[in-house]
Enzyme design. Structure first.
Site, short mmCIF file in Angstrom:
data_model
loop_
_atom_site.label_atom_id
_atom_site.label_comp_id
_atom_site.label_asym_id
_atom_site.label_seq_id
_atom_site.Cartn_x
_atom_site.Cartn_y
_atom_site.Cartn_z
N CYS A 332 1.06 -0.95 -0.34
CA CYS A 332 -0.02 0.01 0.36
C CYS A 332 0.59 1.17 -0.17
O CYS A 332 0.75 2.49 -0.95
CB CYS A 332 -0.41 0.08 1.40
N ARG A 361 6.25 -11.32 6.74
CA ARG A 361 6.01 -10.53 7.48
C ARG A 361 6.31 -11.34 8.88
O ARG A 361 6.40 -13.16 8.06
CB ARG A 361 4.58 -11.10 7.29
N GLN A 379 1.94 -11.13 -3.29
CA GLN A 379 0.42 -10.83 -3.59
C GLN A 379 0.20 -10.42 -5.01
O GLN A 379 0.50 -9.67 -5.38
CB GLN A 379 -0.25 -9.63 -1.96
N ASP A 381 -1.32 -7.96 -5.41
CA ASP A 381 -2.05 -7.30 -4.90
C ASP A 381 -2.71 -5.72 -5.66
O ASP A 381 -1.67 -5.12 -6.87
CB ASP A 381 -0.83 -6.38 -3.98
N HIS A 383 -4.80 -1.13 -5.88
CA HIS A 383 -4.62 -0.55 -4.88
C HIS A 383 -5.45 0.53 -6.35
O HIS A 383 -4.58 0.99 -6.65
CB HIS A 383 -3.89 0.18 -4.52
N LYS A 463 -15.26 -3.96 4.07
CA LYS A 463 -15.22 -4.56 2.95
C LYS A 463 -15.55 -5.85 2.60
O LYS A 463 -16.22 -5.85 3.96
CB LYS A 463 -13.31 -5.63 3.66
N HIS A 509 -8.51 -0.87 -1.93
CA HIS A 509 -7.36 -1.95 -1.92
C HIS A 509 -8.30 -3.24 -2.81
O HIS A 509 -9.27 -3.77 -2.13
CB HIS A 509 -6.85 -3.11 0.24
#
Lengths: 639, 639
Positions: A332, A361, A379, A381, A383, A463, A509
């Site tokens: 992000c 992580r 990911q 991912d 945005h 979400k 996201h």
């Protein structure tokens, strides 16, 4: 008399001192049979405890997670009772219910898996005796006396006890007593079906400096049928376990020098890259813009994003020239920096930035497992920066994207969950309400099965999560769509509107597959290693009938390879049936036998992994069809 | 008389006290003119220093890097002399030659770029006076007296001086003196052509706690022509600077929160991914197996590989649960682990493992620049595990791979350099000799221009590096092929031979593009942003003549997109010439004008970036041709 309010609002009068079990019986015999505990004014208590005041109650059955907890915790007591009878010197320590079943840790219990049936027999005896469970409250001195042979219990009691307070203990019949908060089922006879799994080692209080204890895992159900279903399911899941198949099929490996970080071997990397190619093709069609971002960022960025304050313990830190840096746990903030690197106009929106960046992580080494609990992953991912009035169209496009991937390509069944405003939240209530009702109406309009998780949204916005059902009925949470009312504020993101003024963009996201590593783990288990044609590391294997057919096999292989297909040849001097069996073990989707007849006619004899057979298929036509199947990303080859 | 041995072995007699300049004159007038300094028994000294003993000499000219150093260091003195004349209060500190020219740091010199021409004029006067350079040796006390107005020089002299020793200083004529080790050119008149570039700031001794000084950069050459060539080249290079073009063309950005780690923006990411796809297609054709490996590894791995002992200061470290980990600076050790994870048979060899893993190396923040000096990058790294008898075929295959990439696809000129056994090396001399002569014979046989760098190999084996010439004649070291006699030993790698016994595999490290990040930097500069068609982020832009042609432009665009081509439309209400100019600035390879005529005939008017034009091209035929051009990875579109 007291007044008891049921969950549906009905009120009923009972004599003071009535128990939960009596209330259940007054409602119906089925409920009386199913009830395990009762919630009284929100507090979970024993069915056999007398009630003396007006209250709201809710009977708890095995179907709820609280019911399972009570049931399995009671099973742990029955288990400890059986151990006490068989091994009088063993000292029980703690025995909680866990996500799947329960365990109990003992000191001075030297047993192996071979001893478990004997213990199960003893448990059955106890269950058959159906002794009553009861609760007593003890002073610390009483505990010290009662458990004088078990210093673990005394140690725990000393910690929990408050001056003058009492400690609760539960008995089964008169011979077994354990310190416990409860609640428990009314009698041992409730524990109809159970199974002990395995014996492991665990340190007292999880600390390697303490003594090593013996831990026994088990599971239990109210009926034999449920237990058998579970055991069958478990067996299926074990066969499909991605850690096991991942090794058998040479898809990935792990190594102690990099805990929680998979090494994708050549065949696993093919699957990884095919998924990336698939996503990139979808991105191209959907106007996403992929970016590549750094891995190490100064703590200053994490302070801006809030990760430093809330997520630091999950990040890997390093110091460079006196500055603190961290490996990124998510993409992000880097996208916010890219957004912010230029003045943005409403004409550029929606701007969809996508990233397959390597994320880290810090999972504890104890919980790391296969591809699902890892320290390093990528990911899919993205945005999406858009205007408020574009949110609806973006969400609808995301539903279509999810449908394309999960329904059309992978043929998964799925449902969604909408999580709404939590207690701690950012932004205006009105904005949340509007967003939530928009999301809900879109789920309705798109006829997507869903449920609502009230209060379960992220602090920065509501979400939608995707829950996918796999081939053996398990549910996996995969895709996610999250509105973010926070990032644009924190990073002071804006765009110039048609009105010439600055506005805040809305940030969405979203991840479609989520962690690619975990998704591959799910795919391995769902397909039991029999991957869709387009994902298969080897798409076809050529089986020459005799050595003299190898040159023709090589000719067909190179034809297939020049069409971009992944092909191998079994050149061993083995019989065709043996070659077929071995190819089946490797789960190759297509086996192409070539002998004299095929060579003469330039054909192949095709056999699919699920046993369909077709003879005399011209090699060229087969190649064209296979190529088309792969390009269309069909699950099964057309033959 | 003394005897002087020249580099070719010739011996000559001279009177004792002969100078280098006199020796040069005795050999020939050309050498006398070109000589800048002389190496006497390996020591570089002034041409004007008398020689009194037998010695081996080598005259040093500007063509060598030592010659350039002396020449530019002398230029720095001339520069300081000019400053002294113009700004008598300025204090010179240090003024070394650097990779490109020289600089000089001054205190109390408050000037800007506008003052440089005046200083250049003064330098020309000094050069014209052609005052003699000379060397004097001073005691520390003499230095303190002579430089009493310049505490910097006194500070340095005090540090360098040894009790009773002398410090050397160089004079130009009688008015300028500077503390200096030398050597220097014989007189100021040598400095025929020079240019001062820019004024910058620098801290005394590079320490921000010290006073800020004024640093002036410059360059010099023995002839005006060389200077002009250099300045033209520099201008060209500046125009092509990938940092400048990278920003102008929105290819990548950098941000202070992640020094040395580029953010590839959407258009830069397209180039990155196209290079990856290209390599993956080549890998498929060449039987390479890509793997994905972790980023964080326990120090134990780096101890095994030797990086912990030799490379630790370049690695980013982190501690997890008490274990030390490092971000990988290279992929080698992870491939060794994969190799070692199974018993390998000779039948599996050669095994070619390829990896595009994210690498981190700790470059100091001061030297970080663009895409060429970075902390984070990806390489097209591969390790080939093979039997000794397979090395030749593998090297030949690598030459073919390099030819395919550099000559056929990018049309680069290149040569190779073979680096041989260094002083410190692992393994047997005989093995090295055999490997080196094999590599050399293969370079010969494949008619590849090459030179040998004796003793420049890695300690673990000989290597071949590729040197590529870019569009403005600069040389870049890119691909590398390295034999490794070390990894298999360190990791105890083996394979089972046809003889049933264990053998060590040979390991070949190789990279074709090298760092992808750096390669993209080189491509940007080589092509000056005009990328080959297949790499262009936008391959064609549609230019509607008027707003009413936008729907037709969109139709053509979607035809092109469905063929996988990257297309955009200029929908602005601007004239076609203006749209063409803007597309040229963005360096789009193809501009497709569409107006009434094109719409009616379903054609486009095609214009290439280099100005070729073709009218009335049917849209469908154009799409097919363009798609083929992209698939064939041609540099220029066919029109």
């Amino acid at each position: 008399m007291i007044e008891v309010t049921l969950p549906d609002g009905t009120r009923k009068k009972y004599e003071a001192g009535v128990t939960g079990l009596e209330i259940a019986k007054s409602i119906g015999p089925r409920l009386a049979k199913d009830a395990i505990a009762i919630k009284v004014d929100g507090e979970l208590i024993d069915l056999f405890k007398p009630l003396h005041a007006n209250c709201k109650v809710e009977l708890v059955t095995f179907s709820s997670s609280e019911g399972k907890d009570v049931f399995r915790h009671s099973t742990a007591h029955v288990f400890a009772y059986a151990v006490q009878e068989l091994y009088p010197n063993a000292k029980n320590t703690i025995g909680p219910s866990v996500e799947e079943g329960f365990y109990y840790d003992f000191d001075d219990l030297d047993i192996t898996g071979a001893d478990l049936p004997k213990i199960e027999e003893k448990m059955k005896e106890i269950v058959k005796r159906d002794e009553r469970c009861s609760r007593i409250d003890l002073t610390l001195d009483e505990v010290k006396r009662l458990f004088r042979h078990n210093h673990y219990k005394v140690e725990m009691a000393s910690e929990f006890s408050v001056a003058g307070g009492k400690l609760s203990a539960y008995k089964i019949g008169e011979k077994f007593i354990d310190l416990c908060r409860g609640p428990h089922v009314p009698s041992a006879g409730y524990i109809k079906a159970f199974k002990l799994f395995k014996v492991a080692k665990a340190y007292w209080r999880g600390d390697p400096k303490n003594k090593q204890l013996t831990r026994i895992y088990g599971i239990s159900f109210p009926t034999e049928k449920e237990l058998n279903d579970y055991l069958f399911q478990r067996q299926e899941a074990e066969k499909r376990d991605h850690r096991k198949l991942g090794q058998e099929l040479d898809l990935f490996m792990t190594h102690e020098v990099s805990p929680g970080c998979a090494f994708f071997l050549p065949d696993g990397t093919i699957i990884y890259n095919e998924l990336l190619s698939f996503l990139r093709a979808e991105y191209f069609a959907r106007s996403y813009h992929e970016v590549i971002t750094p891995v190490l960022f100064d703590k200053q960025l994490w302070e801006t994003s809030g990760h430093w304050q809330h997520y630091k313990e999950n990040m890997f830190l390093t110091t460079v020239e006196g500055r603190e840096f961290s490996l990124k746990p998510m993409n992000c903030p880097s996208h916010a920096l890219i957004y912010k690197s230029q003045t943005r106009s409403y004409r550029e929106l929606p701007l969809r930035l996508a990233d397959f960046g390597v994320l880290h992580r810090n999972e504890l080494s104890g919980v790391i497992s296969g591809l699902t609990r890892v320290r390093k992953f990528q990911q899919d991912d993205s945005h999406i920066y858009c205007m408020a009035e574009q949110v609806e169209a973006e969400i609808v496009a995301l539903f279509a994207f999810i449908k394309r991937v999960y329904a059309e390509v992978f043929n998964f069944e799925y449902r969604m969950e909408l999580s709404t405003r939590p207690e701690k939240f950012l932004g205006e209530v009105a904005m949340w309400d509007k967003a939530e009702s928009l999301l809900q109406s879109l789920l309705e309009k798109n006829k997507i099965p869903y449920k609502i998780n009230p209060g379960d949204g992220a602090f920065y916005g509501p979400k939608i999560d995707l829950h996918v059902k796999d081939a053996i009925g398990r549910s996996w949470q995969l895709a996610t769509i999250q509105l973010d009312f926070n990032q644009a504020e924190r990073f002071d993101l804006s765009y110039e509107g048609a009105d010439g003024r600055k506005h805040r963009p809305v940030v969405i996201h979203r991840a479609i597959l989520g962690s690619l590593d975990r998704f591959i783990g799910v795919l391995i288990e769902h397909f039991a290693g029999k991957f869709p044609l387009w994902l298969s590391p080897v798409q076809a294997i050529l089986l020459p009938v005799a050595d003299r057919h190898i040159p023709y096999a090589e000719k067909v292989a190179s034809l297939l390879r020049s069409a971009g297909l992944r092909v191998t040849i079994d050149t061993r001097t083995e019989s065709v049936p043996k070659k077929v069996r071995d190819a089946q073990i490797r789960k190759y989707p297509l086996m192409l036998t070539v002998g004299d007849k095929e060579e003469a006619a330039e054909t192949v004899a095709v056999r699919t992994l699920d046993g369909k057979v077709k003879f005399d298929v011209p090699a060229a036509a087969f190649t064209a069809q296979l190529r088309e199947d792969v390009q269309r990303r069909v699950l099964q080859p057309t033959i």
